[in-house]
Structures are given as structure tokens and as C-alpha cells.
Design an enzyme around this catalytic site. Structure first.
Site, PDB file in Angstrom:
ATOM      1  N   CYS A   2      68.978  45.563  65.954  1.00  0.00           N
ATOM      2  CA  CYS A   2      69.039  46.586  64.897  1.00  0.00           C
ATOM      3  C   CYS A   2      69.316  45.866  63.579  1.00  0.00           C
ATOM      4  O   CYS A   2      69.593  44.684  63.551  1.00  0.00           O
ATOM      5  CB  CYS A   2      70.180  47.553  65.174  1.00  0.00           C
ATOM      6  SG  CYS A   2      70.116  48.267  66.798  1.00  0.00           S
ATOM      7  N   ARG A  27      63.595  44.659  62.069  1.00  0.00           N
ATOM      8  CA  ARG A  27      64.520  44.425  63.189  1.00  0.00           C
ATOM      9  C   ARG A  27      64.641  45.639  64.090  1.00  0.00           C
ATOM     10  O   ARG A  27      65.169  45.561  65.204  1.00  0.00           O
ATOM     11  CB  ARG A  27      65.919  44.060  62.672  1.00  0.00           C
ATOM     12  CG  ARG A  27      66.014  42.817  61.813  1.00  0.00           C
ATOM     13  CD  ARG A  27      67.431  42.573  61.376  1.00  0.00           C
ATOM     14  NE  ARG A  27      68.303  42.451  62.517  1.00  0.00           N
ATOM     15  CZ  ARG A  27      68.466  41.314  63.200  1.00  0.00           C
ATOM     16  NH1 ARG A  27      67.793  40.234  62.830  1.00  0.00           N
ATOM     17  NH2 ARG A  27      69.251  41.253  64.239  1.00  0.00           N
ATOM     18  N   TRP A  75      67.186  49.875  66.814  1.00  0.00           N
ATOM     19  CA  TRP A  75      66.230  49.571  67.870  1.00  0.00           C
ATOM     20  C   TRP A  75      66.982  49.906  69.147  1.00  0.00           C
ATOM     21  O   TRP A  75      67.804  49.131  69.629  1.00  0.00           O
ATOM     22  CB  TRP A  75      65.825  48.097  67.830  1.00  0.00           C
ATOM     23  CG  TRP A  75      64.821  47.747  68.863  1.00  0.00           C
ATOM     24  CD1 TRP A  75      65.042  47.217  70.091  1.00  0.00           C
ATOM     25  CD2 TRP A  75      63.415  47.919  68.774  1.00  0.00           C
ATOM     26  NE1 TRP A  75      63.878  47.045  70.766  1.00  0.00           N
ATOM     27  CE2 TRP A  75      62.856  47.470  70.000  1.00  0.00           C
ATOM     28  CE3 TRP A  75      62.567  48.418  67.823  1.00  0.00           C
ATOM     29  CZ2 TRP A  75      61.492  47.505  70.257  1.00  0.00           C
ATOM     30  CZ3 TRP A  75      61.204  48.432  68.072  1.00  0.00           C
ATOM     31  CH2 TRP A  75      60.682  47.986  69.273  1.00  0.00           C
ATOM     32  N   ASN A 101      75.153  46.354  65.841  1.00  0.00           N
ATOM     33  CA  ASN A 101      73.924  45.783  66.388  1.00  0.00           C
ATOM     34  C   ASN A 101      74.345  44.978  67.613  1.00  0.00           C
ATOM     35  O   ASN A 101      75.105  44.029  67.502  1.00  0.00           O
ATOM     36  CB  ASN A 101      73.254  44.869  65.359  1.00  0.00           C
ATOM     37  CG  ASN A 101      72.076  44.098  65.987  1.00  0.00           C
ATOM     38  OD1 ASN A 101      71.523  44.539  66.992  1.00  0.00           O
ATOM     39  ND2 ASN A 101      71.745  42.945  65.421  1.00  0.00           N
ATOM     40  N   GLY A 102      73.878  45.400  68.795  1.00  0.00           N
ATOM     41  CA  GLY A 102      74.239  44.649  70.010  1.00  0.00           C
ATOM     42  C   GLY A 102      74.376  45.596  71.195  1.00  0.00           C
ATOM     43  O   GLY A 102      73.912  46.732  71.161  1.00  0.00           O
ATOM     44  N   GLU A 488      47.431  33.811  80.863  1.00  0.00           N
ATOM     45  CA  GLU A 488      48.162  34.207  79.645  1.00  0.00           C
ATOM     46  C   GLU A 488      47.958  33.174  78.544  1.00  0.00           C
ATOM     47  O   GLU A 488      47.745  33.529  77.383  1.00  0.00           O
ATOM     48  CB  GLU A 488      49.646  34.392  79.974  1.00  0.00           C
ATOM     49  CG  GLU A 488      50.564  34.603  78.804  1.00  0.00           C
ATOM     50  CD  GLU A 488      50.232  35.822  77.942  1.00  0.00           C
ATOM     51  OE1 GLU A 488      49.424  36.672  78.369  1.00  0.00           O
ATOM     52  OE2 GLU A 488      50.759  35.901  76.831  1.00  0.00           O
ATOM     53  N   LYS A 492      46.341  33.973  74.847  1.00  0.00           N
ATOM     54  CA  LYS A 492      47.024  33.612  73.585  1.00  0.00           C
ATOM     55  C   LYS A 492      46.050  32.857  72.676  1.00  0.00           C
ATOM     56  O   LYS A 492      45.900  33.153  71.505  1.00  0.00           O
ATOM     57  CB  LYS A 492      48.255  32.744  73.868  1.00  0.00           C
ATOM     58  CG  LYS A 492      49.420  33.484  74.446  1.00  0.00           C
ATOM     59  CD  LYS A 492      50.210  34.304  73.460  1.00  0.00           C
ATOM     60  CE  LYS A 492      49.955  35.753  73.398  1.00  0.00           C
ATOM     61  NZ  LYS A 492      49.855  36.600  74.523  1.00  0.00           N
ATOM     62  N   GLU A 495      43.030  35.063  71.406  1.00  0.00           N
ATOM     63  CA  GLU A 495      43.301  36.214  70.530  1.00  0.00           C
ATOM     64  C   GLU A 495      43.817  35.811  69.153  1.00  0.00           C
ATOM     65  O   GLU A 495      43.715  36.598  68.208  1.00  0.00           O
ATOM     66  CB  GLU A 495      44.247  37.209  71.188  1.00  0.00           C
ATOM     67  CG  GLU A 495      45.675  36.753  71.332  1.00  0.00           C
ATOM     68  CD  GLU A 495      46.570  37.877  71.860  1.00  0.00           C
ATOM     69  OE1 GLU A 495      46.375  39.053  71.494  1.00  0.00           O
ATOM     70  OE2 GLU A 495      47.455  37.586  72.657  1.00  0.00           O
ATOM     71  N   HIS A 511      34.269  26.115  92.457  1.00  0.00           N
ATOM     72  CA  HIS A 511      33.393  27.284  92.698  1.00  0.00           C
ATOM     73  C   HIS A 511      32.682  27.693  91.417  1.00  0.00           C
ATOM     74  O   HIS A 511      32.325  28.861  91.252  1.00  0.00           O
ATOM     75  CB  HIS A 511      34.229  28.442  93.254  1.00  0.00           C
ATOM     76  CG  HIS A 511      34.910  28.090  94.531  1.00  0.00           C
ATOM     77  ND1 HIS A 511      34.246  28.012  95.746  1.00  0.00           N
ATOM     78  CD2 HIS A 511      36.197  27.728  94.768  1.00  0.00           C
ATOM     79  CE1 HIS A 511      35.109  27.647  96.677  1.00  0.00           C
ATOM     80  NE2 HIS A 511      36.303  27.468  96.122  1.00  0.00           N
ATOM     81  N   LYS A 610      48.621  45.936  67.453  1.00  0.00           N
ATOM     82  CA  LYS A 610      49.793  45.608  68.262  1.00  0.00           C
ATOM     83  C   LYS A 610      49.893  46.529  69.469  1.00  0.00           C
ATOM     84  O   LYS A 610      50.338  46.143  70.524  1.00  0.00           O
ATOM     85  CB  LYS A 610      51.064  45.701  67.421  1.00  0.00           C
ATOM     86  CG  LYS A 610      52.346  45.318  68.150  1.00  0.00           C
ATOM     87  CD  LYS A 610      52.280  43.902  68.681  1.00  0.00           C
ATOM     88  CE  LYS A 610      53.441  43.578  69.600  1.00  0.00           C
ATOM     89  NZ  LYS A 610      53.216  42.304  70.356  1.00  0.00           N
TER      90      LYS A 610
HETATM   91  C1  AGP Z   1      48.826  40.317  74.123  1.00  0.00           C
HETATM   92  O1  AGP Z   1      49.168  39.220  73.297  1.00  0.00           O
HETATM   93  C2  AGP Z   1      48.129  41.422  73.347  1.00  0.00           C
HETATM   94  N1  AGP Z   1      48.838  41.794  72.202  1.00  0.00           N
HETATM   95  C3  AGP Z   1      47.719  42.579  74.260  1.00  0.00           C
HETATM   96  O2  AGP Z   1      46.990  42.052  75.333  1.00  0.00           O
HETATM   97  C4  AGP Z   1      48.873  43.419  74.836  1.00  0.00           C
HETATM   98  O3  AGP Z   1      49.591  42.660  75.777  1.00  0.00           O
HETATM   99  C5  AGP Z   1      48.266  44.651  75.536  1.00  0.00           C
HETATM  100  O4  AGP Z   1      47.590  45.410  74.564  1.00  0.00           O
HETATM  101  C6  AGP Z   1      49.306  45.518  76.246  1.00  0.00           C
HETATM  102  O5  AGP Z   1      50.199  46.027  75.310  1.00  0.00           O
HETATM  103  P1  AGP Z   1      51.540  46.739  75.856  1.00  0.00           P
HETATM  104  O6  AGP Z   1      52.323  45.674  76.571  1.00  0.00           O
HETATM  105  O7  AGP Z   1      52.236  47.225  74.624  1.00  0.00           O
HETATM  106  O8  AGP Z   1      51.155  47.837  76.779  1.00  0.00           O
END
Ligand code: AGP
Length: 615
Positions: A2, A27, A75, A101-102, A488, A492, A495, A511, A610
Site C-alpha cells: 500500500c 503501490r 492494495w 502498509n503490511g 515461461e 518473456k 512478449e 522430434h 496487462k
Molecule cells: C505474461 O507475462 C503476460 N502478461 C500474460 O501472458 C499474462 O500472464 C496472462 O494474460 C494471464 O494474466 P492473468 O494472470 O492476470 O490472468
């Protein structure tokens, strides 16, 4: 995480606090509040929503005068975001007001005791318990606010950055810190209190940052006096002259939110297991599991639904749950699951993983599973989010707001929660010995420090990034627990740097993917010393014989792969099922540095949002 702001001095507190809260909204931003002392009474306004909503409500509802005040942007960790749970909180007498905050881990037992003594509570928060504990101590011990805060804090377990004042003594604010940041801005006969310097940097660049277990009585006309909370020893304030600008402060001095969030992971993992992992007692406490234990223990299977990075965390969970809890697991893309008319029964448990708690496909998959009678458990990072409200039970990660579109600390904190769940269920089912359980708990407690060590490879990773920043394609390979980490790592990179990257199980090379290998193709291989190490070594030899370039993530002290690879990044040794929490770190940093070197918009990559709240 927070944001807290306080002011005492010769200016009007309101505009300083509100503007300070706006600067701290990164935050946390699910609710906000302010309390001002106008010379006779405390005027308090708070609301669910953003600081802008607080401004609209306060400017219609309360007197905005006064040179003393505190403000908070929340938060949520305990208690869903709503007006009542927002900070600041009054004590029962109405004399004290606090912002925090905590997380106070033992607030329930304290609340029980205070209730017996006649205290009442309006909110579900740990913070309202804390301010009434301070009031109770002040009353029964007949001490001033500073001493009452000190005595009270020696009774709590958890993390805090607090500011509290007493309308009976309006020339001071008492602050204290453990585990959450707290800075004091020192002006000309005025003091500013905040989670970081962004609320006061325009007024002063002289600041004191409290250390853990320190508190201070901030009193007009007086020097700041710091004390150690535990033993009342005097601590001498180190007054810093800050050279940071506003933007740098919001990013904690990092160039991007993503890098800040990568470096927050030791703390975020610790916050996520705080209050849940009681290693010395040999206990994992998770209310969402405890209250529905039979659902999990008697489940035919666990279905995990998620998207993107959260789906990768789900894949790690498949290995963990089947290995440790011996419960069959299926991991599904939520977007596929929701439309393929899946067979679901009331003997199924569905775990939905989502950082934002708002991903449309995941939400739809949850609703489908509920319609067909499954029990649904959520792992989210946003308290009170749609997914959190839709599920039958859940556990929040305590990663704090993740601003960077590329998910980093959400991934490691999701794995932390899922590991706790698998260990708890495996223990309940008697799948491993008491000693093995204790070994896991102890090693989990070591993870934040080991993540910190993994982060120290950052300079080396920056050098490696410079070598491969112009690649057109990349291959990521991993086996077992680290196959999802390979996926993963590839996500990263693609994207945020827009380089095409694919993750594969290392054994899948022959394969098809091995046809891709040539001297233009960097291959990132996760080759830790646990789980089929020798087989990964032979995969690496196959790549080398085709002139592929190898970047290997290895366990510290590795010799065999180190001989073979073009570049090696070491991580500390840990238990096999916990390696994803460490092997992902170098891959996050590699994608970050390559994206920066390619002048990509790291925090807001093209075409991405996001949270994908639409199909
Ligand atoms: C991952 O770096 C991306 N931002 C994206 O794949 C994300 O993980 C996905 O959209 C799922 O989002 P969520 O965890 O908020 O459901």
C-alpha cells in the site's frame, strides 16, 4: 503493498497528502482514505476506488483544513476493498487514527482478546485491530502514544509501516517500520511521512529511511528521535540528501517497473508465505484449504485453468501436485477449456490462476466448472477481483501490484502458493514423512535468500544479452519441473523483445526442433543438477555438434555443462520441486536486458495489455 502519506507542519496537509497518494497509486489502488486534524477534531474520509474517487468524496464530505494528517492508498491483503476496510482506521475512542502498509499475522488472536475487553470492530482489517491494541496499551499502561506503539508492536507478528496520531496530542505523529518501507522527509519546521520519497521530493530532498524494527516520534520543532522497537535503544537517524527525480522514485530507482518487480521477488515470495508457512511449528496454514480439505483429498483430479504466464505456473503445479500430493492434475488453457465441452464432475477441483483476477477466459472457465458442479479454488494477486469473488475459496499471492505487462513476481508467488498447497495436501494424505515435510518447509524459507543470490548474476546476464540481442529466433529447453520454466522464458523474450522464441521439453529436440539448430540459433538450456541432469547434458552435446550456441542455467559449482556451454549462469542449489523459483530469474533478466538493448517498450510492450478482460 500500500501507499502511506503523512504530514505535520505549517502548510495545509490536505493537498500534500492527496497529491502524495496519487504519486503512490502504483503501490496499490483499490481504495483510499485521508484523516485530517483541524485543531479540534479529526475529519476522515475514505472510499473504495482510486485517489480521484477519494478527492471527490472528501471535497464534498469533510472539512479539509488542518496541518496534521495521514492518507493511504490500499492494495488489500485482509478484507476486500470497500469503504469500511479502507484506511485510515480510528480506535474505538476516536482519539487515535492509523494508516498501515503490511500484514499483521497474529491479528485474529489479538482481536479476540480485545473483543473480550469490549472493543468493537467495523472492518475486517488487521489494521483496525492494531490501532485498538495501541489504544488498549495506552489506557492500561497509562503511557504516551510513542510508548504505547512500542509496547503494542512488541506483541504483533508480521510486517508494517505505520503512522498514527492522537488528537489529544496533535503535535506529533508516531511512525514505525518492519518489512515495509517508510521514509521521513525533513523540511523547515515540517515533516513528511511516506512509503517512498515521491510525495515529498518537491518540498525537501532530505530524508531519513527507517530501518526494520525502528520507530520515531515526529514532533514539530524537535529533532527526529529514532528508537529500536525491541529494546528502546536510541538509533541515530542517517539523513540522506536524495538525488532521485519523481519517475525514478516510483520505479524504486530502477529504469523500468519490470526490473523493479524482478528484484522485488525475494520480498514478494516472503510476503506470500508469511503467516502461512510456519516452518518451526511444522505447519502450513491456509484457511482456503483447511475449510475445504475433503474436496481436495477426495478429488478425482485437479484441473488447472489459466492463461499465459499463469498457465506456466499451472504446469509447474502439475509436477508439484502429482509428485508431492499424488493427486492427478490436468492443466488447461482457459480459452480452450471453456469451449471444448469438457467432462467435469462434482468430484473435480478446479484451480484458477490469475494475477489480475480479471482474465475473461479464465473467468469463463470458472463459471463453466461451477455450473457442472466442480469446486473452484482461486490463486489471484488482486484482492476482491472478479475471479477472487467468483471462486468458492482461494489464496491470494501477496506480490503487490504488478505494473509491468510482463509477469514476473506474479509467476514466482503463484508457484509459492501452489507449492504450499501441494505440500499441505501431500502431508494430509500421508504421502511423505514428517522429516521430508520439515525439509521442504525449511528449504522454502531459504528461497527468498536464494532468489537474491540468483539476482546477483544480473551483470553477467547483461553481457550475454548484448551477444544475442540481434537474434531472430531463440530456443528454450528444460526437463521435468523446468520444462514450464523454458516455456515461461520463451514467453518473456517474445512478449517484450519481439524475438521469436519457443520453449520445448529438452527431450523433444530430436522430434523436430533440432532441425532448427545452426550457428544463428541461441539455445537457452536449463540444466540444474536435479532431475535427469545427464540426459540434459546429452541434449546439449547434440546441439553443440550442430554448432548451436548454448546459454545454460546451471546449479552453482557445475562442471560438466560449464565445459560445454558458451555461456553459463549459476543458481544456488535447492530441492528439485523448488528449482523453478530460481531458474526463472536469469531468464527474466535475459529477456529484460535484450528488450532494453532493442529499445523496446519494456513495461508496455506493443499489442499487449496487462489484463486481457476481453476474449
Ligand atoms: C505474461 O507475462 C503476460 N502478461 C500474460 O501472458 C499474462 O500472464 C496472462 O494474460 C494471464 O494474466 P492473468 O494472470 O492476470 O490472468
Amino acid at each position: 503493498m500500500c501507499g502511506i502519506v503523512g504530514y505535520i507542519g505549517h502548510r495545509d496537509a490536505y493537498p500534500i497528502i492527496v497529491k502524495g497518494l496519487q504519486r503512490l497509486e502504483y503501490r496499490g489502488y483499490d481504495s483510499a482514505g485521508i484523516a485530517l486534524y483541524d485543531g479540534t477534531s479529526i475529519n476522515l474520509s475514505k472510499t473504495k476506488g482510486k485517489v480521484e474517487d477519494l478527492k471527490n468524496k472528501a471535497e464534498k464530505g469533510i472539512s479539509l483544513t488542518g496541518n496534521l494528517g495521514v492518507g493511504h492508498t490500499r492494495w488489500a491483503t485482509h478484507g476486500v476493498p470497500n469503504d469500511v476496510n479502507s484506511h485510515p482506521h480510528y480506535s474505538n475512542s476516536g482519539d487515535l487514527v492509523i494508516i498501515h502498509n503490511g500484514i499483521i499475522e497474529n491479528y485474529e488472536s489479538i482481536k479476540k482478546e480485545l473483543t473480550k475487553r469490549g472493543y468493537t470492530f467495523k472492518s475486517d482489517t488487521d489494521t483496525e485491530v492494531l490501532v485498538n491494541l495501541i489504544e488498549e496499551v495506552k489506557k492500561t499502561e497509562e503511557v504516551k502514544l510513542g510508548q504505547a506503539v512500542q509496547i503494542a508492536l512488541n506483541q504483533v507478528v508480521g510486517a508494517y509501516a505505520i503512522a498514527v496520531f492522537d488528537k489529544q496530542k496533535p503535535d506529533e505523529i508516531v511512525v514505525a517500520k518492519l518489512g515495509s518501507p517508510l521514509a521521513i522527509g525533513i523540511g523547515e519546521n515540517e515533516f513528511f511521512i511516506a512509503s517512498d520519497a515521491s510525495p515529498f521530493i518537491e518540498f525537501t530532498n532530505n530524508a531519513v529511511y527507517l530501518e526494520d524494527q525502528e520507530m520515531a516520534i515526529v514532533r514539530l520543532g524537535k529533532e527526529i528521535k529514532l528508537r529500536k522497537i525491541k529494546d528502546d535503544a536510541i538509533a541515530y537517524p542517517k539523513i540522506l540528501e536524495l538525488q532521485l527525480n519523481l519517475e525514478q522514485i516510483e520505479k524504486g530507482g530502477y529504469d523500468h517497473f519490470m526490473l523493479k518487480e524482478i528484484y522485488e521477488q525475494p520480498h514478494a515470495i516472503l510476503d506470500t508465505y508469511r503467516g502461512r508457512l510456519l516452518a518451526d511449528q511444522g505447519i502450513i496454514r491456509m484457511a482456503g484449504i483447511d475449510q475445504h480439505l475433503e474436496k481436495f483429498v477426495n478429488a478425482n483430479r485437479i484441473i488447472i485453468v489459466a492463461c499465459g504466464t499463469s498457465w506456466h505456473a499451472g504446469l509447474v503445479a502439475e509436477y508439484i501436485f502429482e509428485d508431492l500430493a499424488r493427486i492427478p492434475v490436468e492443466v488447461e488453457y482457459a480459452s480452450e477449456f471453456r469451449y471444448r465441452n469438457p467432462v467435469i464432475t462434482d468430484k473435480d477441483v478446479l484451480i484458477a490462476i490469475s494475477q489480475s483476477g480479471e482474465t475473461a477466459d479464465t473467468l469463463a472457465a470458472i463459471k463453466l466448472a461451477k455450473e457442472k458442479g466442480a469446486f473452484v479454488f482461486g490463486v489471484c494477486n488482486v484482492v476482491g477481483s472478479s475471479i477472487a469473488r467468483e471462486t468458492d475459496a482461494g489464496a491470494y499471492t501477496h506480490a503487490g501490484p504488478e505494473i509491468g505487462v510482463a509477469s514476473t513476481k506474479a509467476f514466482t508467488t503463484q508457484i509459492t502458493i501452489l507449492t504450499l498447497m501441494a505440500l499441505k495436501l501431500g502431508k494430509e494424505k500421508g504421502e511423505f514423512s514428517e522429516s521430508k515435510f520439515h525439509e521442504y518447509l525449511a528449504e522454502l524459507e531459504n528461497i527468498p535468500a536464494k532468489v537474491q543470490i540468483a539476482l546477483e548474476s544480473n551483470p553477467l546476464i547483461e553481457i550475454i544479452a548484448d551477444v544475442y540481442k540481434d537474434s531472430s529466433n531463440c530456443l528454450y529447453l528444460g526437463r521435468g519441473y523446468n520444462f514450464p520454466v523454458a516455456l515461461e522464458g520463451a514467453l518473456k523474450l517474445k512478449e517484450i523483445s519481439y524475438i521469436h522464441a519457443e520453449g520445448y521439453p529438452a527431450a523433444e529436440m530430436k522430434h523436430g526442433p533440432i532441425a532448427l539448430i545452426d550457428e544463428q540459433m541461441p539455445v537457452i538450456v536449463i540444466a540444474t543438477n536435479k532431475g535427469h541432469y545427464e540426459k540434459v547434458v546429452s541434449n546439449i552435446q547434440e546441439i553443440k555438434s550442430r554448432k548451436g550456441m548454448i546459454i545454460a542455467v546451471v546449479t552453482e559449482g557445475d562442471e560438466q555443462v560449464t565445459e560445454l556451454a558458451d555461456h553459463v549462469v549459476e543458481i544456488p542449489e535447492t530441492i528439485e520441486s523448488l528449482t523453478p523459483l530460481l531458474t526463472t530469474i536469469p531468464l527474466q533478466l535475459l529477456s529484460y536486458h535484450i528488450a532494453v538493448m532493442r529499445n523496446c517498450n519494456v513495461d508496455q510492450p506493443r499489442n499487449l495489455a496487462k489484463s486481457v478482460t476481453v476474449e
